[in-house]
Design a protein around this motif. Structure first.
Motif, short mmCIF file in Angstrom:
data_model
loop_
_atom_site.label_atom_id
_atom_site.label_comp_id
_atom_site.label_asym_id
_atom_site.label_seq_id
_atom_site.Cartn_x
_atom_site.Cartn_y
_atom_site.Cartn_z
N GLY A 1 -4.44 8.08 -0.43
CA GLY A 1 -5.54 7.19 -0.80
C GLY A 1 -5.98 7.30 -2.24
O GLY A 1 -6.91 6.61 -2.66
N THR B 1 0.83 -1.21 0.00
CA THR B 1 0.00 0.00 0.00
C THR B 1 0.86 1.26 0.00
O THR B 1 0.39 2.34 0.40
N ARG C 1 -0.50 4.00 -2.38
CA ARG C 1 -1.82 4.40 -1.86
C ARG C 1 -1.65 5.32 -0.65
O ARG C 1 -2.31 6.35 -0.53
N SER C 2 -0.74 4.93 0.24
CA SER C 2 -0.50 5.75 1.44
C SER C 2 0.09 7.11 1.08
O SER C 2 -0.37 8.14 1.57
#
Length: 176
Positions: free
Chosen positions: A107, A99, A102-103
Motif C-alpha cells: 500500500g 494496482t 501498490r499491492s
C-alpha cells in the motif's frame, strides 16, 4: 406480488427474443435496449453495448461500434477511447489503471494510471485483456484470449499471452 410480475415479464421478453433471434438473454438485456444504453452513455451513433457490460469512469466510444456482452470498460484511471467501426467481443476487459505496485509495496506505492486507446476498424476477440496505457492503432485484429501489454501499430494482427504481432491485417480486407 412484484416477483411474480417480474418473472412473468422476463419470460414474455425471453420468449420474444427466443422466437425472433433464437437467443435467451439475461434479465437486464431483455429490458434495456443496447443502442439506448449506448446513447445514454454518450457513445457514438449506431453503437451498442449490452446491459451486462460494466462501464466505469471516462469512456468514449465512437460511431458504429459493437460492444459485446460481459465486457468491462474501465476508464476510472484515465481516458479510455474506442474508435469507430470496432467490434469488442464478449468478455473483453480494457483498463486504464492497475494496482500491482501498490499491492506489492503493501500500500506504499501509488495506483498507476494511464490512458488507453483503440483506433478505428479494430476487432478485439473474445476474452482479451488490454492493460493500462496501451494504444492500438487502426485496422488491428487482436486474437481471442490475448493479453495486450504493449501498444500495437495500425494494420497488424496480434495474439497470445502476451500478445505478439503475427502479420498484417490488410490481407483480411482483400488488400495486398
Amino acid at each position: 406480488m412484484l416477483l411474480d410480475k417480474l418473472q412473468g415479464f422476463f419470460f414474455t421478453r425471453a420468449k420474444f427474443y427466443l422466437t425472433k433471434y433464437n437467443r435467451v438473454l439475461p434479465f437486464g438485456d431483455t429490458i434495456v435496449d443496447r443502442w439506448d444504453k449506448a446513447k445514454f452513455l454518450g457513445f457514438g451513433e449506431n453503437t451498442s453495448i449490452y446491459d451486462n457490460s460494466l462501464v466505469l469512469g471516462n469512456v468514449y466510444v465512437a460511431n458504429n461500434t459493437w460492444i459485446g456482452p460481459n465486457t468491462l470498460l474501465d476508464g476510472s484511471g484515465g481516458r479510455l477511447e474506442i474508435g469507430a467501426h470496432c467490434s469488442i467481443s464478449a468478455g473483453v476487459q480494457i483498463y486504464t489503471h492497475d494496482t500491482v505496485k501498490r499491492s506489492l509495496s503493501g500500500g506504499k506505492a501509488a495506483i498507476e494510471y494511464a490512458n488507453t486507446k483503440i483506433g478505428n476498424n479494430c476487432y478485439v476477440g473474445p476474452n482479451v485483456v488490454i492493460v493500462k496505457g496501451v494504444t492500438i492503432g487502426d485496422n488491428v485484429v487482436i486474437g481471442a484470449n490475448s493479453l495486450v501489454t504493449k501498444s500495437i501499430s495500425s494494420n497488424l494482427v496480434a495474439y497470445g499471452t502476451p500478445a505478439k504481432v503475427i502479420g498484417k491485417s490488410l490481407k483480411y480486407q482483400g488488400i495486398k
